[in-house]
Design a protein around this motif. Structure first.
Motif, PDB file in Angstrom:
ATOM      1  N   UNK A 161      38.416  43.726  56.753  1.00  0.00           N
ATOM      2  CA  UNK A 161      39.512  42.848  56.319  1.00  0.00           C
ATOM      3  C   UNK A 161      39.097  41.936  55.162  1.00  0.00           C
ATOM      4  N   UNK A 162      38.305  42.478  54.260  1.00  0.00           N
ATOM      5  CA  UNK A 162      37.930  41.765  53.036  1.00  0.00           C
ATOM      6  C   UNK A 162      38.918  42.188  51.950  1.00  0.00           C
ATOM      7  N   UNK A 163      40.091  41.583  51.998  1.00  0.00           N
ATOM      8  CA  UNK A 163      41.211  42.095  51.216  1.00  0.00           C
ATOM      9  C   UNK A 163      41.064  41.881  49.722  1.00  0.00           C
ATOM     10  N   UNK A 164      40.456  40.802  49.289  1.00  0.00           N
ATOM     11  CA  UNK A 164      40.258  40.590  47.851  1.00  0.00           C
ATOM     12  C   UNK A 164      39.326  41.660  47.276  1.00  0.00           C
ATOM     13  N   UNK A 165      38.274  41.958  47.999  1.00  0.00           N
ATOM     14  CA  UNK A 165      37.365  43.023  47.548  1.00  0.00           C
ATOM     15  C   UNK A 165      38.076  44.371  47.567  1.00  0.00           C
ATOM     16  N   UNK A 218      49.956  48.583  46.723  1.00  0.00           N
ATOM     17  CA  UNK A 218      51.038  47.748  47.263  1.00  0.00           C
ATOM     18  C   UNK A 218      50.661  47.188  48.629  1.00  0.00           C
ATOM     19  N   UNK A 219      50.171  48.038  49.504  1.00  0.00           N
ATOM     20  CA  UNK A 219      49.841  47.614  50.871  1.00  0.00           C
ATOM     21  C   UNK A 219      48.691  46.618  50.885  1.00  0.00           C
ATOM     22  N   UNK A 220      47.670  46.866  50.066  1.00  0.00           N
ATOM     23  CA  UNK A 220      46.515  45.962  50.027  1.00  0.00           C
ATOM     24  C   UNK A 220      46.894  44.643  49.366  1.00  0.00           C
ATOM     25  N   UNK A 221      47.759  44.684  48.354  1.00  0.00           N
ATOM     26  CA  UNK A 221      48.206  43.446  47.702  1.00  0.00           C
ATOM     27  C   UNK A 221      48.891  42.525  48.703  1.00  0.00           C
ATOM     28  N   UNK A 222      49.690  43.106  49.589  1.00  0.00           N
ATOM     29  CA  UNK A 222      50.364  42.315  50.607  1.00  0.00           C
ATOM     30  C   UNK A 222      49.350  41.688  51.556  1.00  0.00           C
TER      31      UNK A 222
END
Length: 282
Positions: free
Chosen positions: A209-213, A236-240
């Motif tokens: 869950x390191x979404x920025x990376x 799209x999904x990761x940006x959210x």
């Protein structure tokens, strides 16, 4: 955000951008360090590149005495794997460090693809034509000899396999047919190698869950494959998930119209979530 805006994020990554522009002849070791710089913003490339040059010098000094077809690959494995202690480690799969060349040099531990890239970099500078092999479940390197191809498993120091041995082994570890194993043992280009590196990192970052990376990795994947539906959907999904509902909503509205029917309910649900996130903050 359009493709040109995303490209600006990587303006310093000259070798990576060459791949985006469909050039295949790049310096793979520099491209690998450009990916590592996402994780280590102040990364000094020179330390890793000097290490590679020093190992190449060690090997080049001995090439005149090689007699057997496999001598080059044996000595390469002995120098990097045994003498300098670079090898695979299960724990390396659970940390981003295991994918980055600078960290592999520092710790001596990595995953198959990061270790293989180091072997390829040293080999190239030593005049040995070692190629990458994106085999199912396990990245390898391949050297053509007068007796046929030989495969080096950088994850296991000193281990190399002749063609039939390698086919049998890949069949076993990947649970694939013999024809699939053979197909997976063909040399691949730098674009395929970098894409595989990025996909490894993407999976790891999503799991952790390191979404920025994960978002930065997905931006790179989109630049490499701008027309691929899956690249745009995943961005799209990761940006959210990364907290950018406005960008996610714009992307989701574009991809839902071309999505497979089975994915459309999920995407519409994500559109609703993105819209709710935006209204909540406005």
């Amino acid at each position: 955000m359009n493709l040109q805006d995303i490209r600006q994020e990587f303006v310093e990554d000259t070798e990576f951008l060459k791949l985006c522009d469909r050039y295949e002849e790049i310096d793979l070791s520099v491209a690998a360090l450009e990916l590592a710089r996402d994780y280590f913003p102040d990364l000094d490339f020179d330390h890793s590149l000097v290490w590679i040059d020093e190992r190449a010098d060690e090997i080049r000094q001995q090439t005149y005495s090689f007699q057997k077809p496999f001598s080059q690959i044996e000595f390469l494995a002995e120098t990097i794997g045994t003498k300098h202690g670079l090898r695979g480690d299960n724990a390396a799969f659970q940390a981003a460090d295991g994918s980055f060349m600078n960290s592999v040099i520092k710790t001596g531990r990595g995953i198959p693809i990061s270790l293989s890239i180091l072997y390829m970099a040293v080999a190239k500078r030593a005049g040995i034509d070692l190629e990458g092999v994106a085999a199912p479940a396990h990245f390898l390197t391949r050297l053509e000899t007068i007796e046929g191809p030989v495969f080096l498993d950088a994850y296991t120091p000193g281990r190399y396999l002749q063609y039939d041995e390698c086919v049998d082994w890949v069949q076993t570890i990947a649970d694939v047919s013999r024809s699939e194993a053979k197909s997976g043992l063909k040399p691949v280009g730098h674009r395929t190698i970098v894409t595989r590196m990025l996909n490894n990192l993407k999976v790891l970052y999503i799991e952790q869950q390191k979404w920025e990376h994960a978002l930065r990795v997905q931006n790179r994947l989109l630049l490499l494959n701008p027309s691929q539906y899956a690249s745009r959907r995943d961005l799209a999904l990761i940006s959210l998930k990364a907290g950018y509902p406005g960008e996610a909503l714009a992307l989701l509205r574009k991809v839902v119209s071309v999505a497979p029917e089975l994915e459309q309910p999920m995407l519409r649900g994500q559109i609703t979530q993105a819209f709710n996130e935006i209204t909540r903050w406005n």
